[in-house]
Enzyme design. Structure first.
Site, PDB file in Angstrom:
ATOM      1  N   GLU A 137       0.828  -1.209   0.000  1.00 46.03           N
ATOM      2  CA  GLU A 137       0.000   0.000   0.000  1.00 46.03           C
ATOM      3  C   GLU A 137       0.861   1.256   0.000  1.00 46.03           C
ATOM      4  O   GLU A 137       1.676   1.443   0.913  1.00 46.03           O
ATOM      5  CB  GLU A 137      -0.901   0.022   1.241  1.00 46.03           C
ATOM      6  N   ASP A 172      -6.245   2.908  -0.649  1.00 45.84           N
ATOM      7  CA  ASP A 172      -6.857   3.638   0.456  1.00 45.84           C
ATOM      8  C   ASP A 172      -7.211   5.036  -0.033  1.00 45.84           C
ATOM      9  O   ASP A 172      -6.335   5.783  -0.494  1.00 45.84           O
ATOM     10  CB  ASP A 172      -5.868   3.699   1.625  1.00 45.84           C
ATOM     11  N   GLN A 198      -9.532   0.457   1.362  1.00 43.64           N
ATOM     12  CA  GLN A 198      -9.797   1.108   2.642  1.00 43.64           C
ATOM     13  C   GLN A 198     -10.288   2.520   2.368  1.00 43.64           C
ATOM     14  O   GLN A 198      -9.945   3.117   1.347  1.00 43.64           O
ATOM     15  CB  GLN A 198      -8.533   1.148   3.510  1.00 43.64           C
ATOM     16  N   GLU A 234     -11.269   2.683   7.658  1.00 42.16           N
ATOM     17  CA  GLU A 234     -10.012   2.878   8.389  1.00 42.16           C
ATOM     18  C   GLU A 234      -9.804   4.372   8.588  1.00 42.16           C
ATOM     19  O   GLU A 234      -9.174   5.046   7.779  1.00 42.16           O
ATOM     20  CB  GLU A 234      -8.818   2.268   7.636  1.00 42.16           C
TER      21      GLU A 234
END
Length: 249
Positions: A137, A172, A198, A234
């Site tokens: 990530e 994310d 996320q 998150e």
């Protein structure tokens, strides 16, 4: 709407760790992720998952360094022995907890040697546990200054070099927005490589709706593009977790 999971390292933190599982299930989540579950006995976490009918989506690797060092070091040259030792420990937890994904953290490094090290370490992990899925990530430089994996083109290059079916991209919205200013454009460019998603608003890393990002469009895009995996919340709630879940409706 996508299917949502709760990150129990950031959500429901007004409760003790093992009580967060029941709270997540009561709030309508069917899965959770735990960034660093290593403080609790794996059997206790597994029991909480089973008791509340929850899947475990993701954990991070490596375990925290309790001597004060970096949490991640997969891209740090000359650290392969340490990486392999800690991945073996993570896999012991994974054998009990059965997470869908293990996120491998690159750590603070830069340059060609760091990239080569990251690639080789990811290959080793993927081959050591061929039935376990791993993610990488990109993290933004504001929250993680010096972090090696801070760019999506770099992540794509690493994934191409690793070339393992059980290693994929973790996307994310918060980090994508902080890195580029356009999380949706990043999804359109790299979403086909994403195996886990996320969400968090930017700036601030709060719940959807707490900032200028249009999550209705983001969710519609995920659905339209056929993403069928979990979308993990998150973020840091602006109030008690349960009172900040209106975005799920």
């Amino acid at each position: 709407m996508p299917k949502f999971a709760a990150n129990l390292s950031l959500l429901f933190t007004e409760l003790p760790y093992l009580d967060r599982f029941a709270a997540a299930a009561l709030a309508g989540f069917e899965a959770v992720e735990i960034l660093f579950p290593y403080d609790a006995a794996a059997k206790d976490t597994r029991r909480a998952l089973l008791a509340n009918g929850l899947d475990l989506v993701l954990i991070n690797a490596p375990p925290p360094n309790y001597t004060g060092g970096e949490r991640g070091f997969a891209a740090i040259p000359a650290g392969q022995a340490r990486f392999q030792n800690d991945i073996r420990r993570v896999l012991r937890y994974a054998g009990e907890l059965k997470p869908q994904f293990i996120h491998v953290m690159a750590g603070a490094a830069q340059g060609a040697d760091a990239q080569a090290t990251f690639v080789e370490n990811l290959k080793w992990a993927a081959d050591a546990a061929p039935h376990q899925r791993f993610t990488i990530e990109p993290l933004n430089p504001v929250d993680q200054p010096g972090y090696f994996l801070n760019d999506y083109d770099l992540a794509a290059a690493v994934l191409k070099a690793v070339d393992r079916p059980n290693v994929g991209l973790q996307y994310d919205t918060y980090h994508a927005q902080m890195i580029t200013g356009d999380a949706l454009a990043i999804w359109r460019a790299f979403g086909h490589q994403a195996v886990h998603v996320q969400i968090g608003s930017a700036p601030g890393r709060h719940e959807p709706g707490a900032g200028p990002m249009d999550f209705d469009v983001i969710f519609e895009t995920l659905d339209r593009d056929g993403y069928s995996g979990w979308v993990s919340a998150e973020y840091n709630s602006t109030g008690p977790t349960q009172s900040c879940l209106g975005w799920m409706q």
